[in-house]
Enzyme design. Structure first.
Site, PDB file in Angstrom:
ATOM      1  N   LYS A  16      23.661  -4.392  19.966  1.00 12.64           N
ATOM      2  CA  LYS A  16      23.321  -3.317  19.028  1.00 12.64           C
ATOM      3  C   LYS A  16      21.823  -3.119  18.876  1.00 12.64           C
ATOM      4  O   LYS A  16      21.016  -3.941  19.288  1.00 12.64           O
ATOM      5  CB  LYS A  16      24.020  -3.565  17.687  1.00 12.64           C
ATOM      6  CG  LYS A  16      25.501  -3.164  17.781  1.00 12.64           C
ATOM      7  CD  LYS A  16      26.229  -3.228  16.478  1.00 12.64           C
ATOM      8  CE  LYS A  16      27.684  -2.754  16.705  1.00 12.64           C
ATOM      9  NZ  LYS A  16      28.556  -3.133  15.592  1.00 12.64           N
ATOM     10  N   ARG A  46      33.150  -9.929  17.967  1.00 11.28           N
ATOM     11  CA  ARG A  46      33.559  -8.767  18.781  1.00 11.28           C
ATOM     12  C   ARG A  46      32.415  -8.486  19.747  1.00 11.28           C
ATOM     13  O   ARG A  46      31.329  -8.101  19.321  1.00 11.28           O
ATOM     14  CB  ARG A  46      33.813  -7.594  17.833  1.00 11.28           C
ATOM     15  CG  ARG A  46      34.230  -6.301  18.516  1.00 11.28           C
ATOM     16  CD  ARG A  46      34.339  -5.173  17.485  1.00 11.28           C
ATOM     17  NE  ARG A  46      34.710  -3.928  18.098  1.00 11.28           N
ATOM     18  CZ  ARG A  46      33.853  -3.102  18.688  1.00 11.28           C
ATOM     19  NH1 ARG A  46      32.574  -3.385  18.738  1.00 11.28           N
ATOM     20  NH2 ARG A  46      34.289  -1.975  19.223  1.00 11.28           N
TER      21      ARG A  46
HETATM   22  N1  HH2 Z   1      31.119  -1.837  16.110  1.00  6.68           N
HETATM   23  C1  HH2 Z   1      31.383  -0.751  16.868  1.00  6.68           C
HETATM   24  C2  HH2 Z   1      32.660  -0.179  16.875  1.00  6.68           C
HETATM   25  N2  HH2 Z   1      33.664  -0.721  16.151  1.00  6.68           N
HETATM   26  N3  HH2 Z   1      34.439  -2.376  14.668  1.00  6.68           N
HETATM   27  C3  HH2 Z   1      34.203  -3.446  13.915  1.00  6.68           C
HETATM   28  N4  HH2 Z   1      35.185  -3.982  13.186  1.00  6.68           N
HETATM   29  N5  HH2 Z   1      32.962  -4.042  13.856  1.00  6.68           N
HETATM   30  C4  HH2 Z   1      31.911  -3.546  14.568  1.00  6.68           C
HETATM   31  O1  HH2 Z   1      30.797  -4.102  14.456  1.00  6.68           O
HETATM   32  C5  HH2 Z   1      32.119  -2.393  15.383  1.00  6.68           C
HETATM   33  C6  HH2 Z   1      33.425  -1.811  15.403  1.00  6.68           C
HETATM   34  C7  HH2 Z   1      30.297  -0.130  17.680  1.00  6.68           C
HETATM   35  O2  HH2 Z   1      30.181  -0.766  18.905  1.00  6.68           O
HETATM   36  P1  HH2 Z   1      30.830  -0.244  20.273  1.00  6.68           P
HETATM   37  O3  HH2 Z   1      32.309  -0.117  20.137  1.00  6.68           O
HETATM   38  O4  HH2 Z   1      30.342  -1.093  21.355  1.00  6.68           O
HETATM   39  O5  HH2 Z   1      30.166   1.194  20.507  1.00  6.68           O
HETATM   40  P2  HH2 Z   1      30.673   2.682  20.289  1.00  6.68           P
HETATM   41  O6  HH2 Z   1      30.953   2.870  18.835  1.00  6.68           O
HETATM   42  O7  HH2 Z   1      29.528   3.535  20.769  1.00  6.68           O
HETATM   43  O8  HH2 Z   1      31.925   2.880  21.088  1.00  6.68           O
END
Ligand code: HH2
Length: 295
Positions: free
Chosen positions: A224, A258
């Site tokens: 992040k 995660r």
């Molecule tokens: N972060 C993201 C998405 N979903 N869910 C939870 N519970 N906790 C998190 O920290 C979290 C989440 C964002 O990360 P990512 O899925 O890699 O990216 P994007 O939202 O661009 O798909």
């Protein structure tokens, strides 16, 4: 211990690693890599082979500035891969959605966990859908919405930790009032969701304040922006910074991390949890919210 419909997240009560699988064209790190179901399924199987204890499938990016996706499109992205992976892997599968319609369909296809970044606030039907199933729910803290959340986030008295703990405690109560057993609730401070770098650092370094509520806590620092702000690197060069954040989150009591980089983070988690256990075996045992007491 977290025991989902598909079995325990980790039978030995160690920290669980949840592998991220974004089936989106625009996620901030893996966007566009897994839009073809064949590739997504191969990556899902690969993450399990690398030691993932669970998978988290996402059909909508929630990166800062992202615009929402219709439920129809989200289902089109998620369901084929979920269906196939459900038949191929044994580990619990989570679906990252705040839409009740998507959650209902995902549970119908065998999803074990609904990962709701809005903690059940963005869709009034969500809690009833989860309550009417035997799925777990991740309640995440988010200030604002992905469209506006990073526009100078602030918290009362600049105390983000208290704000997040109070919010998640209230949401956990509301979710139970809607009929979800406490054993099915997982809390997440929402790293990067309406938070400055300083807020994210406060939440990770004082994660024990959230763990003290007694629910299993999940943390998602993977690649992040705060890691990039500290190290001066883009998402592709944030592996080591992510490792540091993961290790500290484990030390402070996180039950699930995660992450995108399962193979590397499994090794990081094993060492961090061994250090933690050496310091305090009792704390380590309660890491997955085992007592479910005092609520
Ligand atoms: N972060 C993201 C998405 N979903 N869910 C939870 N519970 N906790 C998190 O920290 C979290 C989440 C964002 O990360 P990512 O899925 O890699 O990216 P994007 O939202 O661009 O798909």
């Amino acid at each position: 211990m977290i025991v989902t419909r598909s079995g325990p997240l980790r039978a030995d009560r160690a920290v669980a690693v949840m592998g991220i699988l974004n089936l989106t064209p625009d996620s901030f790190f893996d966007g566009g890599w897994y839009t073809e179901p064949e590739r997504a399924i191969a990556r899902g199987e690969e993450m399990v082979a690398e030691g993932a204890d669970a998978l988290d499938l996402g059909g909508e990016s929630t990166r800062p500035g992202a615009s929402p996706v219709q439920a129809e499109e989200e289902l089109r992205r998620v369901l084929p891969t979920l269906r196939r992976l459900r038949a191929l892997v044994q580990v619990p599968i989570s679906v990252d959605t705040y839409k009740a319609r998507v959650a209902r369909a995902a549970i119908g296809e065998g999803a074990d966990i609904i990962n709701d970044i809005s903690a059940g606030r963005l869709d009034p039907e969500m809690l009833a859908v989860v309550a009417g199933s035997d799925a777990h729910i991740v309640l995440m803290h988010m200030q604002g919405t992905p469209a506006d959340m990073q526009v100078s986030p602030t918290y009362p008295r600049d105390d983000v930790v208290t704000a997040v703990v109070e919010f998640l405690s209230e949401r956990a109560t509301a979710v139970q009032a809607a009929g979800v057993a406490p054993e099915r609730i997982i809390l997440d401070p929402g790293i990067g969701f309406g938070k400055s770098t300083a807020h994210n650092l406060a939440l990770i370094s004082r994660l024990d304040a959230l763990v003290a509520l007694g629910y299993p806590v999940m943390v998602g620092p993977s690649r992040k922006r705060f890691v990039g702000e500290i190290t001066g690197s883009g998402p592709e060069n944030r592996l080591e910074g992510t490792a540091a954040a993961v290790a500290l989150a484990v030390d402070r009591g996180s039950a699930i991390v995660r992450v995108h980089d399962v193979a590397a983070m499994v090794r990081v988690v094993r060492v961090a949890e061994a250090c933690r256990r050496a310091r305090d075996p009792e704390l380590s045992r309660s890491q997955q919210g085992a007592p479910y007491a005092g609520r």
